[in-house]
Design an enzyme around this catalytic site. Structure first.
Site, mmCIF file in Angstrom:
data_model
loop_
_atom_site.group_PDB
_atom_site.id
_atom_site.type_symbol
_atom_site.label_atom_id
_atom_site.label_comp_id
_atom_site.label_asym_id
_atom_site.label_seq_id
_atom_site.Cartn_x
_atom_site.Cartn_y
_atom_site.Cartn_z
ATOM 1 N N CYS A 43 0.831 -1.215 0.000
ATOM 2 C CA CYS A 43 0.000 0.000 0.000
ATOM 3 C C CYS A 43 0.861 1.259 0.000
ATOM 4 O O CYS A 43 0.664 2.155 -0.815
ATOM 5 C CB CYS A 43 -0.929 -0.011 1.207
ATOM 6 N N CYS A 48 -1.272 1.654 -3.250
ATOM 7 C CA CYS A 48 -2.299 2.705 -3.102
ATOM 8 C C CYS A 48 -1.725 4.122 -3.028
ATOM 9 O O CYS A 48 -2.208 5.022 -3.719
ATOM 10 C CB CYS A 48 -3.108 2.470 -1.833
ATOM 11 N N LYS A 51 0.342 5.267 -6.161
ATOM 12 C CA LYS A 51 -0.646 5.261 -7.258
ATOM 13 C C LYS A 51 -1.548 6.489 -7.185
ATOM 14 O O LYS A 51 -1.756 7.194 -8.167
ATOM 15 C CB LYS A 51 -1.456 3.956 -7.183
ATOM 16 N N ALA A 115 12.139 -13.359 7.056
ATOM 17 C CA ALA A 115 11.909 -14.380 8.074
ATOM 18 C C ALA A 115 11.039 -15.471 7.463
ATOM 19 O O ALA A 115 10.191 -15.195 6.610
ATOM 20 C CB ALA A 115 11.195 -13.771 9.284
ATOM 21 N N TYR A 178 -8.380 -3.874 -11.671
ATOM 22 C CA TYR A 178 -8.168 -2.588 -10.997
ATOM 23 C C TYR A 178 -6.873 -1.926 -11.507
ATOM 24 O O TYR A 178 -6.863 -0.766 -11.890
ATOM 25 C CB TYR A 178 -7.891 -2.808 -9.508
ATOM 26 N N GLU A 182 -6.590 1.373 -13.797
ATOM 27 C CA GLU A 182 -6.114 2.597 -13.139
ATOM 28 C C GLU A 182 -4.868 3.143 -13.842
ATOM 29 O O GLU A 182 -4.776 4.354 -14.121
ATOM 30 C CB GLU A 182 -5.787 2.322 -11.668
ATOM 31 N N ARG A 205 -14.004 -7.196 -14.631
ATOM 32 C CA ARG A 205 -14.865 -8.354 -14.408
ATOM 33 C C ARG A 205 -15.233 -8.453 -12.928
ATOM 34 O O ARG A 205 -14.397 -8.220 -12.059
ATOM 35 C CB ARG A 205 -14.142 -9.633 -14.854
ATOM 36 N N ASP A 303 -3.524 -9.810 2.053
ATOM 37 C CA ASP A 303 -3.545 -10.391 0.704
ATOM 38 C C ASP A 303 -3.026 -11.822 0.667
ATOM 39 O O ASP A 303 -3.348 -12.581 -0.252
ATOM 40 C CB ASP A 303 -2.685 -9.549 -0.248
ATOM 41 N N HIS A 435 -27.552 20.897 -3.087
ATOM 42 C CA HIS A 435 -27.630 21.419 -4.449
ATOM 43 C C HIS A 435 -26.694 22.602 -4.649
ATOM 44 O O HIS A 435 -26.572 23.427 -3.742
ATOM 45 C CB HIS A 435 -29.082 21.865 -4.718
ATOM 46 N N GLU A 440 -26.251 14.689 -5.424
ATOM 47 C CA GLU A 440 -27.675 14.864 -5.106
ATOM 48 C C GLU A 440 -28.544 13.897 -5.912
ATOM 49 O O GLU A 440 -29.664 13.579 -5.521
ATOM 50 C CB GLU A 440 -28.124 16.314 -5.320
HETATM 51 P P1 NDP Z 1 -7.223 -8.480 -10.990
HETATM 52 O O1 NDP Z 1 -7.306 -9.910 -10.617
HETATM 53 O O2 NDP Z 1 -8.244 -7.519 -10.546
HETATM 54 O O3 NDP Z 1 -7.142 -8.382 -12.575
HETATM 55 C C1 NDP Z 1 -6.275 -9.155 -13.347
HETATM 56 C C2 NDP Z 1 -6.577 -8.898 -14.792
HETATM 57 O O4 NDP Z 1 -5.631 -9.566 -15.611
HETATM 58 C C3 NDP Z 1 -7.946 -9.404 -15.201
HETATM 59 O O5 NDP Z 1 -8.474 -8.507 -16.125
HETATM 60 C C4 NDP Z 1 -7.624 -10.755 -15.844
HETATM 61 O O6 NDP Z 1 -8.530 -11.128 -16.819
HETATM 62 C C5 NDP Z 1 -6.298 -10.441 -16.506
HETATM 63 N N1 NDP Z 1 -5.464 -11.621 -16.692
HETATM 64 C C6 NDP Z 1 -5.157 -12.564 -15.778
HETATM 65 N N2 NDP Z 1 -4.340 -13.490 -16.299
HETATM 66 C C7 NDP Z 1 -4.118 -13.118 -17.584
HETATM 67 C C8 NDP Z 1 -3.364 -13.676 -18.646
HETATM 68 N N3 NDP Z 1 -2.666 -14.800 -18.492
HETATM 69 N N4 NDP Z 1 -3.359 -13.041 -19.828
HETATM 70 C C9 NDP Z 1 -4.073 -11.894 -19.997
HETATM 71 N N5 NDP Z 1 -4.807 -11.324 -19.029
HETATM 72 C C10 NDP Z 1 -4.832 -11.924 -17.831
HETATM 73 O O7 NDP Z 1 -5.779 -8.068 -10.539
HETATM 74 P P2 NDP Z 1 -5.048 -6.660 -10.404
HETATM 75 O O8 NDP Z 1 -3.625 -7.027 -10.554
HETATM 76 O O9 NDP Z 1 -5.615 -5.621 -11.274
HETATM 77 O O10 NDP Z 1 -5.365 -6.247 -8.904
HETATM 78 C C11 NDP Z 1 -5.091 -7.134 -7.829
HETATM 79 C C12 NDP Z 1 -5.882 -6.755 -6.618
HETATM 80 O O11 NDP Z 1 -5.316 -5.598 -6.048
HETATM 81 C C13 NDP Z 1 -7.328 -6.388 -6.883
HETATM 82 O O12 NDP Z 1 -8.157 -7.492 -6.868
HETATM 83 C C14 NDP Z 1 -7.642 -5.450 -5.778
HETATM 84 O O13 NDP Z 1 -8.139 -6.191 -4.699
HETATM 85 C C15 NDP Z 1 -6.307 -4.839 -5.424
HETATM 86 N N6 NDP Z 1 -6.243 -3.433 -5.867
HETATM 87 C C16 NDP Z 1 -7.092 -2.520 -5.338
HETATM 88 C C17 NDP Z 1 -7.061 -1.214 -5.769
HETATM 89 C C18 NDP Z 1 -8.010 -0.230 -5.216
HETATM 90 O O14 NDP Z 1 -8.585 -0.474 -4.167
HETATM 91 N N7 NDP Z 1 -8.257 0.880 -5.896
HETATM 92 C C19 NDP Z 1 -6.111 -0.756 -6.755
HETATM 93 C C20 NDP Z 1 -5.280 -1.792 -7.251
HETATM 94 C C21 NDP Z 1 -5.347 -3.074 -6.810
HETATM 95 P P3 NDP Z 1 -9.902 -11.922 -16.471
HETATM 96 O O15 NDP Z 1 -10.836 -10.886 -15.947
HETATM 97 O O16 NDP Z 1 -10.325 -12.475 -17.795
HETATM 98 O O17 NDP Z 1 -9.533 -12.972 -15.477
#
Ligand code: NDP
Length: 454
Positions: A43, A48, A51, A115, A178, A182, A205, A303, A435, A440
């Site tokens: 983070c 976070c 970012k 560790a 995500y 982003e 998704r 995580d 407003h 709103e």
């Molecule tokens: P995600 O699991 O959200 O997304 C991974 C993406 O990569 C999906 O679109 C997936 O496709 C695609 N993918 C996976 N494997 C392959 C592959 N072999 N070839 C091509 N595409 C692939 O992971 P992120 O890394 O984006 O984020 C991880 C986690 O970090 C999130 O779940 C979230 O919890 C956290 N996070 C939170 C944030 C926030 O709160 N704002 C910001 C950033 C991260 P498909 O959908 O088809 O599986």
């Protein structure tokens, strides 16, 4: 048996630091914590916080364009990545120092080394020393995953972004979650020619379908070259750039390629299998609701357990663990209702069920409005905000709220309070509008856009 520590925490990220601090300062436990890299974890160091600062940096060209539209004689020059990175490094060092100082003030012993787990009550440090603890907490987080085929090809992950020497002129971002979405918006805002490949039909998704479509449309309108149903087929270095051929036949060269294709719990080499702990296929540590593993003295939060991979969740899990084990107050974090924001441009704030999830549970009414907010309308932009409430027909409770708009992250925090309290649509309707604001709309949508009775 006398242990060296009551608690030994492996990992100095959000979950581990909170657990260590509460166990030591509020419950008087003797706590040690090992961190092999920088205190603060994903983070603070490579997630976070940096970012969000990049999100802020990427917003200024748009703000200046709006300023011109509002009558200002405003100009924006080039972006000095080196200057930004220098300040970013200094800020992360400052935050790291605060984390460290807070732990020390709480009486936690910090060990700056790796560790691993050597037994139910034993931890082995990087220098080979073994120490004992009544309880061990694993809070090692996760790591980005690059598909095997593309490893070693010089592609970046989100870990590398904050360490770049210079900003590329063009970038390909692979993934639709995500992180991919982003960073596509961040790079696009910073003036980098940005292409995003997502293998599925729509990015993000698992989130509300209407919101996903709305965000993708806005991202494309803002300049992200988003290719849906597209993956990388071939990749090779050419003249200092990376040439990529897509599964659709499209090919182009990019100065940088970033994979944001998911993250994996960081359990490799921790010694857990030797203890008889069966990890999940992706390496996650199975835990019960109190974050306890199958080895009673070993717990895991954040995580590394792959429950909901968000900083505030890890913090709550770590706090509940400390209160349960050292405070004599068994409690757990309920993962049922999690407000969250995705810092795309525009932002997406969400809490509760998606329309798809809600209608699978019973009859619902959906209230949805997509409109051009006053601020951008006056600036001559065609961007649209989206507000959506999903309401249970029988109880009138708001089951889900979805906001796609500037500052949606701020708005959903407050909507999250109401929805966590079980607010009904009637309560939203009774609330007087503020407003003129974008928010709103949440209290003025009177007529259902559609109803699902199936
Ligand atoms: P995600 O699991 O959200 O997304 C991974 C993406 O990569 C999906 O679109 C997936 O496709 C695609 N993918 C996976 N494997 C392959 C592959 N072999 N070839 C091509 N595409 C692939 O992971 P992120 O890394 O984006 O984020 C991880 C986690 O970090 C999130 O779940 C979230 O919890 C956290 N996070 C939170 C944030 C926030 O709160 N704002 C910001 C950033 C991260 P498909 O959908 O088809 O599986």
């Amino acid at each position: 048996m006398a242990f060296d520590y009551d608690l030994f925490v492996i990992g100095g990220g959000s979950g581990g630091v909170r657990a260590a601090r509460i166990a030591a300062s509020e419950h008087g436990a003797r706590v040690g914590l090992a961190e092999e890299y920088r205190m603060g974890g994903t983070c603070v160091i490579r997630g976070c916080v940096p970012k969000k600062l990049m999100v802020f940096a990427s917003g200024f060209p748009g703000s200046v364009a709006d300023a011109q539209a509002y009558g200002w004689d405003a100009q924006i020059g080039g972006f000095d990545w080196s200057a930004f990175r220098f300040k970013l490094d200094a800020e992360l060092t400052r935050l790291e120092g605060i984390y460290r100082a807070n732990l020390e003030r709480a009486g936690v012993t910090i060990l700056d080394c790796r560790a691993t787990v050597a037994g139910p009550h034993e931890v082995r440090l990087g220098d080979g020393r073994e120490i004992s603890a009544r309880h061990i907490l694993i809070a090692t987080g996760g790591r980005p995953v690059v598909p095997e085929k593309w490893q070693g090809k010089g592609v970046m992950t989100s870990n590398d972004v904050f360490l770049m020497d210079r900003l590329p002129k063009s970038i390909l971002i692979v993934g639709g979650g995500y992180i991919a979405s982003e960073f596509a918006c961040i790079f696009n805002g910073l003036g980098v020619q940005t292409t995003q490949f997502y293998r599925g039909a729509q990015i993000l998704r698992g989130f509300d379908e209407e919101a996903r479509g709305h965000i993708a449309g806005e991202m494309m309108q803002n300049g992200v070259d988003l290719h849906l149903g597209t993956d990388v087929l071939e990749m090779e270095g050419r003249d200092g750039t990376t040439w990529v051929k897509a599964t659709t036949g499209h090919d182009a060269s990019y100065e940088a390629v970033m994979f944001a294709t998911g993250r994996k719990p960081a359990t490799e080499g921790l010694g857990l299998e030797a203890l008889g702990l069966d990890l999940k296929p992706n390496g996650a540590i199975p835990v019960d609701r109190y974050s306890q593993t199958a080895v009673p003295s070993i717990y895991a939060v954040g995580d590394v357990t792959d429950r909901a991979n968000l900083t505030p969740v890890a913090i709550r899990e770590g706090h509940a663990f400390a209160d349960t084990v050292f405070g004599g107050t068994p409690r757990f974090f309920d993962h049922g209702l999690i407000p969250t924001a995705i810092f795309t441009q525009p932002e997406y704030g969400t809490v509760g069920l998606t329309e798809e999830e809600a209608r699978a549970q019973g009859p619902v009414d959906v209230y949805c409005a997509a409109f051009r907010p006053m601020h951008s309308l006056f600036a001559g932009r065609d961007n649209r905000a989206m507000m959506k409430l999903i309401v249970c027909r029988s109880s009138d409770k708001v089951l889900g709220c979805h906001i796609v708009a500037d500052h949606a992250g701020e708005m959903i925090q407050l909507a999250g309070v109401a929805i966590s309290m079980g607010a009904t649509k009637a309560a939203f309707d009774q609330t007087l509008a503020v407003h003129p604001t974008v928010a709103e709309e949440l209290v003025t949508m009177r007529v259902a856009t559609r109803s699902h009775s199936d």
